[in-house]
Design a protein around this motif. Structure first.
Motif, PDB file in Angstrom:
ATOM      1  N   SER A 199     -37.283   5.883 -27.336  1.00 57.80           N
ATOM      2  CA  SER A 199     -36.248   5.776 -26.762  1.00 57.80           C
ATOM      3  C   SER A 199     -36.308   7.057 -27.638  1.00 57.80           C
ATOM      4  CB  SER A 199     -34.884   5.239 -27.213  1.00 57.80           C
ATOM      5  OG  SER A 199     -34.978   4.130 -26.613  1.00 57.80           O
ATOM      6  N   ILE A 200     -36.497   7.672 -29.061  1.00 52.95           N
ATOM      7  CA  ILE A 200     -36.510   8.671 -29.693  1.00 52.95           C
ATOM      8  C   ILE A 200     -37.663   9.634 -29.136  1.00 52.95           C
ATOM      9  CG2 ILE A 200     -37.410   9.858 -31.502  1.00 52.95           C
ATOM     10  CD1 ILE A 200     -36.420   7.458 -33.138  1.00 52.95           C
ATOM     11  N   ALA A 201     -38.506   9.454 -28.519  1.00 53.72           N
ATOM     12  CA  ALA A 201     -39.514  10.158 -27.586  1.00 53.72           C
ATOM     13  C   ALA A 201     -38.852  10.733 -26.030  1.00 53.72           C
ATOM     14  CB  ALA A 201     -40.783   9.824 -27.372  1.00 53.72           C
ATOM     15  N   LEU A 202     -37.744   9.590 -25.989  1.00 51.12           N
ATOM     16  CA  LEU A 202     -37.426  10.504 -24.343  1.00 51.12           C
ATOM     17  C   LEU A 202     -36.365  11.101 -24.910  1.00 51.12           C
ATOM     18  CD1 LEU A 202     -36.543   9.897 -21.361  1.00 51.12           C
ATOM     19  CD2 LEU A 202     -35.468   7.773 -22.053  1.00 51.12           C
ATOM     20  N   LEU A 203     -35.791  10.960 -25.850  1.00 48.49           N
ATOM     21  CA  LEU A 203     -34.701  11.886 -26.115  1.00 48.49           C
ATOM     22  C   LEU A 203     -34.842  13.266 -26.448  1.00 48.49           C
ATOM     23  CD1 LEU A 203     -31.795  12.143 -26.847  1.00 48.49           C
ATOM     24  CD2 LEU A 203     -32.080  11.141 -29.692  1.00 48.49           C
ATOM     25  N   ALA A 204     -35.657  13.148 -26.800  1.00 48.20           N
ATOM     26  CA  ALA A 204     -36.770  14.488 -27.372  1.00 48.20           C
ATOM     27  C   ALA A 204     -37.147  15.004 -25.930  1.00 48.20           C
ATOM     28  CB  ALA A 204     -38.152  14.057 -27.973  1.00 48.20           C
ATOM     29  N   VAL A 205     -37.653  14.534 -25.358  1.00 51.66           N
ATOM     30  CA  VAL A 205     -38.108  15.178 -23.973  1.00 51.66           C
ATOM     31  C   VAL A 205     -37.133  16.082 -22.990  1.00 51.66           C
ATOM     32  CG1 VAL A 205     -39.334  14.758 -21.989  1.00 51.66           C
ATOM     33  CG2 VAL A 205     -40.180  13.877 -23.259  1.00 51.66           C
ATOM     34  N   VAL A 206     -35.647  15.074 -22.816  1.00 50.46           N
ATOM     35  CA  VAL A 206     -35.193  15.665 -22.136  1.00 50.46           C
ATOM     36  C   VAL A 206     -34.123  16.444 -23.256  1.00 50.46           C
ATOM     37  CG1 VAL A 206     -32.748  14.418 -21.410  1.00 50.46           C
ATOM     38  CG2 VAL A 206     -34.327  12.820 -21.204  1.00 50.46           C
ATOM     39  N   VAL A 207     -33.877  16.260 -24.441  1.00 52.31           N
ATOM     40  CA  VAL A 207     -33.334  17.645 -25.313  1.00 52.31           C
ATOM     41  C   VAL A 207     -34.194  18.932 -24.397  1.00 52.31           C
ATOM     42  CG1 VAL A 207     -32.647  18.649 -27.663  1.00 52.31           C
ATOM     43  CG2 VAL A 207     -32.156  16.510 -26.390  1.00 52.31           C
ATOM     44  N   ALA A 208     -35.512  18.721 -24.611  1.00 51.57           N
ATOM     45  CA  ALA A 208     -36.330  20.163 -24.508  1.00 51.57           C
ATOM     46  C   ALA A 208     -36.177  20.495 -23.180  1.00 51.57           C
ATOM     47  CB  ALA A 208     -37.951  19.198 -24.803  1.00 51.57           C
ATOM     48  N   GLN A 209     -36.076  19.475 -22.750  1.00 51.66           N
ATOM     49  CA  GLN A 209     -35.310  19.790 -20.942  1.00 51.66           C
ATOM     50  C   GLN A 209     -34.131  20.677 -20.653  1.00 51.66           C
ATOM     51  OE1 GLN A 209     -37.416  19.839 -18.587  1.00 51.66           O
ATOM     52  NE2 GLN A 209     -37.032  18.118 -17.132  1.00 51.66           N
ATOM     53  N   ILE A 210     -33.947  19.595 -21.050  1.00 50.88           N
ATOM     54  CA  ILE A 210     -31.877  20.578 -21.193  1.00 50.88           C
ATOM     55  C   ILE A 210     -32.371  22.004 -21.880  1.00 50.88           C
ATOM     56  CG2 ILE A 210     -29.982  20.597 -22.381  1.00 50.88           C
ATOM     57  CD1 ILE A 210     -29.436  17.813 -22.365  1.00 50.88           C
ATOM     58  N   VAL A 211     -33.219  22.311 -22.911  1.00 54.62           N
ATOM     59  CA  VAL A 211     -33.364  23.596 -23.461  1.00 54.62           C
ATOM     60  C   VAL A 211     -33.993  24.422 -22.183  1.00 54.62           C
ATOM     61  CG1 VAL A 211     -34.285  24.813 -25.428  1.00 54.62           C
ATOM     62  CG2 VAL A 211     -33.270  22.595 -25.955  1.00 54.62           C
ATOM     63  N   VAL A 212     -34.824  23.974 -22.176  1.00 55.55           N
ATOM     64  CA  VAL A 212     -35.806  25.397 -20.921  1.00 55.55           C
ATOM     65  C   VAL A 212     -34.764  25.344 -19.467  1.00 55.55           C
ATOM     66  CG1 VAL A 212     -37.768  25.024 -19.308  1.00 55.55           C
ATOM     67  CG2 VAL A 212     -37.549  23.981 -21.643  1.00 55.55           C
ATOM     68  N   GLY A 213     -33.427  23.999 -19.078  1.00 51.27           N
ATOM     69  CA  GLY A 213     -33.322  24.423 -18.128  1.00 51.27           C
ATOM     70  C   GLY A 213     -32.591  25.172 -18.569  1.00 51.27           C
ATOM     71  N   VAL A 214     -31.440  25.411 -19.280  1.00 50.85           N
ATOM     72  CA  VAL A 214     -30.724  26.288 -19.672  1.00 50.85           C
ATOM     73  C   VAL A 214     -30.719  27.853 -20.243  1.00 50.85           C
ATOM     74  CG1 VAL A 214     -28.963  27.161 -21.284  1.00 50.85           C
ATOM     75  CG2 VAL A 214     -28.632  24.942 -21.128  1.00 50.85           C
ATOM     76  N   TYR A 215     -32.275  27.492 -20.588  1.00 52.43           N
ATOM     77  CA  TYR A 215     -32.613  29.250 -20.641  1.00 52.43           C
ATOM     78  C   TYR A 215     -33.857  29.744 -19.152  1.00 52.43           C
ATOM     79  CZ  TYR A 215     -36.786  32.464 -21.032  1.00 52.43           C
ATOM     80  OH  TYR A 215     -38.332  33.093 -20.872  1.00 52.43           O
ATOM     81  N   GLN A 216     -34.173  28.755 -17.880  1.00 53.23           N
ATOM     82  CA  GLN A 216     -34.557  29.064 -17.045  1.00 53.23           C
ATOM     83  C   GLN A 216     -33.151  29.596 -16.104  1.00 53.23           C
ATOM     84  OE1 GLN A 216     -36.425  26.300 -15.244  1.00 53.23           O
ATOM     85  NE2 GLN A 216     -34.809  25.311 -14.536  1.00 53.23           N
ATOM     86  N   ALA A 217     -32.278  29.446 -16.398  1.00 50.89           N
ATOM     87  CA  ALA A 217     -31.408  29.813 -15.465  1.00 50.89           C
ATOM     88  C   ALA A 217     -30.972  30.507 -15.949  1.00 50.89           C
ATOM     89  CB  ALA A 217     -29.835  28.229 -15.710  1.00 50.89           C
ATOM     90  N   ARG A 218     -30.662  30.941 -17.710  1.00 49.01           N
ATOM     91  CA  ARG A 218     -29.971  32.266 -17.964  1.00 49.01           C
ATOM     92  C   ARG A 218     -31.120  33.982 -17.695  1.00 49.01           C
ATOM     93  NH1 ARG A 218     -26.506  31.025 -23.681  1.00 49.01           N
ATOM     94  NH2 ARG A 218     -24.881  29.801 -22.254  1.00 49.01           N
ATOM     95  N   GLU A 219     -32.756  33.155 -17.401  1.00 50.08           N
ATOM     96  CA  GLU A 219     -33.059  34.244 -17.191  1.00 50.08           C
ATOM     97  C   GLU A 219     -33.733  34.505 -15.603  1.00 50.08           C
ATOM     98  OE1 GLU A 219     -33.841  36.418 -19.784  1.00 50.08           O
ATOM     99  OE2 GLU A 219     -32.903  34.933 -21.293  1.00 50.08           O
ATOM    100  N   GLY A 220     -33.489  34.129 -14.747  1.00 51.34           N
ATOM    101  CA  GLY A 220     -33.380  34.412 -13.774  1.00 51.34           C
ATOM    102  C   GLY A 220     -34.289  33.031 -13.161  1.00 51.34           C
ATOM    103  N   LEU A 221     -35.087  31.904 -13.513  1.00 50.93           N
ATOM    104  CA  LEU A 221     -36.208  30.224 -13.550  1.00 50.93           C
ATOM    105  C   LEU A 221     -37.663  31.703 -13.215  1.00 50.93           C
ATOM    106  CD1 LEU A 221     -34.501  29.491  -9.421  1.00 50.93           C
ATOM    107  CD2 LEU A 221     -33.681  28.133 -12.270  1.00 50.93           C
ATOM    108  N   PRO A 222     -37.496  32.310 -14.335  1.00 48.53           N
ATOM    109  CA  PRO A 222     -39.081  32.238 -15.186  1.00 48.53           C
ATOM    110  C   PRO A 222     -39.854  31.578 -14.120  1.00 48.53           C
ATOM    111  CG  PRO A 222     -38.453  32.558 -16.627  1.00 48.53           C
ATOM    112  CD  PRO A 222     -36.988  32.047 -15.873  1.00 48.53           C
ATOM    113  N   PRO A 223     -41.408  31.544 -13.794  1.00 49.05           N
ATOM    114  CA  PRO A 223     -42.182  30.451 -13.255  1.00 49.05           C
ATOM    115  C   PRO A 223     -42.648  29.854 -14.521  1.00 49.05           C
ATOM    116  CG  PRO A 223     -43.045  32.748 -11.938  1.00 49.05           C
ATOM    117  CD  PRO A 223     -41.716  33.275 -13.459  1.00 49.05           C
ATOM    118  N   ILE A 224     -43.134  30.445 -16.183  1.00 43.99           N
ATOM    119  CA  ILE A 224     -43.233  29.479 -16.660  1.00 43.99           C
ATOM    120  C   ILE A 224     -42.386  28.334 -17.147  1.00 43.99           C
ATOM    121  CG2 ILE A 224     -43.090  31.066 -18.347  1.00 43.99           C
ATOM    122  CD1 ILE A 224     -46.139  29.029 -18.278  1.00 43.99           C
TER     123      ILE A 224
END
Length: 367
Positions: A296-321
């Motif tokens: 559950s901790i591992a999954l939470l870490a992945v989801v938190v990383a997902q949220i961070v990447v999601g917010v970043y890509q939304a603000r930066e115009g969806l960079p491919p990487i």
């Protein structure tokens, strides 16, 4: 006959390689889409009408697309290796023999059907793949009945093999339809499912044979399944959002007609709900010292990383990487969620003087 012990080293290595390959091919598939190489090879299974491999005229896009196709072959070989080694592990030589006969019959029938399809200008490879897929499903149904021990491993191994064949079929249809966004989305979702199945195989392999009993309170199990549903909804809206974004795989691909900016906001809602539910799972698991806590901790870490990447890509115009990382993290989230769900139960500890039938009945009554 005694139950087979935990799978040997070679089977576990093959299972791990199969899992890794399923994750990697999501990354390479994402690279195909994010670099606009979705139609780098104009044909299927050939790259061009005259060549199996990409030519210089196709440029880098052809090599990227062909590289992903090549990895599909690697994934298929590993899936077959796991299946064969599983049959050997459960000592079902009859099941292995039947599998070989079905494979030979399916290939022969597929070739014959493809020749007939070609005569009528129908897509030969799609017909061939369809016939082989039917043969694989039939082989799975027949051979599973020949296995008396570790049927769970055999079923999971067959699902991966059938999934790989189905993915090849969908991949061909994707090219033939000019990267239809809905088919591309289904292609990705199917890949995520295969990642989850290979993860489930590893969990069940390490758990060993025998009946299982619930290891958590009922309310916690319900909460876990609600979290699984939230993850599924998040993935579904994520796929739909990507289908309407700038990375469709080719500049000429028509979108599905939805507003990508609106979908991005909709996609975030179940994502935040998922994060909240995972905080509850981790907190409850820590207080009650449940066997699900680590994953559950591992999954939470992945989801938190997902949220961070999601917010970043939304603000930066969806960079491919960033989009590519988001896709791979989604697959890893599905794998971790699978492990959490399977950890809701644990193998029943052997009890002296109690036979196998009594243990199975006791396990069923406890659930």
């Amino acid at each position: 006959m005694s139950s087979p012990t935990r799978p040997g080293r070679w089977l576990l290595i093959a299972a791990w390689l199969s899992f890794v390959a399923e994750v990697v091919i999501i990354g390479t598939g994402g690279a195909v889409r994010l670099t606009g190489s979705g139609l780098g090879c104009s044909e299927w299974p050939l790259c061009t009408p005259e060549s199996l491999v990409p030519t210089e005229e196709l440029g880098i896009h052809g090599f990227i697309e062909f590289g992903n196709r090549t990895l599909t072959g690697v994934v298929g070989v590993l899936a077959l290796a796991v299946l064969v080694l599983t049959f050997l592990h459960v000592r079902s030589r009859r099941g292995l023999r039947l599998t070989i006969w079905f494979a030979a019959g399916g290939i022969v029938a597929g070739v014959a059907a493809a020749v007939i399809a070609g005569a009528f200008a129908a897509p030969a490879f799609v017909v061939f793949s369809s016939v082989v897929l039917v043969a694989v499903i039939a082989a799975a149904i027949v051979t599973v009945r020949t296995v008396s021990e570790r049927r769970d491993l055999v079923v999971l191994a067959w699902i991966v093999v059938a999934g790989v064949v189905a993915q090849a079929l969908v991949g061909g249809i994707t090219v033939l339809t000019g990267l239809n966004p809905f088919i591309v989305g289904f292609h990705y979702v199917s890949s995520v499912v295969l990642v989850a199945v290979t993860a489930a195989y590893l969990v069940r392999a390490y758990d060993g044979p025998g009946p299982r009993e619930r290891a958590v309170p009922v309310w916690f199990a319900v909460l876990t399944h609600l979290t699984t549903a939230a993850l599924a909804v998040t993935l579904a809206f994520g796929v739909l959002t990507t289908a309407n974004g700038p990375h469709s795989g080719d500049a000429n691909v028509i979108r599905t007609g939805f507003d990508a900016s609106v979908l991005a906001h909709v996609h975030s809602v179940p994502g935040y709900v998922l994060g909240g539910l995972l905080v509850l799972l981790v907190g409850a698991g820590a207080v009650l010292r449940l066997p699900t806590l680590r994953w559950s901790i591992a999954l939470l870490a992945v989801v938190v990383a997902q949220i961070v990447v999601g917010v970043y890509q939304a603000r930066e115009g969806l960079p491919p990487i960033a989009v590519g990382i988001h896709m791979v993290l989604a697959a890893l989230a599905a794998a971790a969620m699978t492990v959490v769900v399977l950890r809701l139960k644990r193998p029943v500890a052997p009890v002296a003087g109690v036979d196998e039938g009594d243990r199975v009945e006791a396990s069923a009554s406890s659930n």
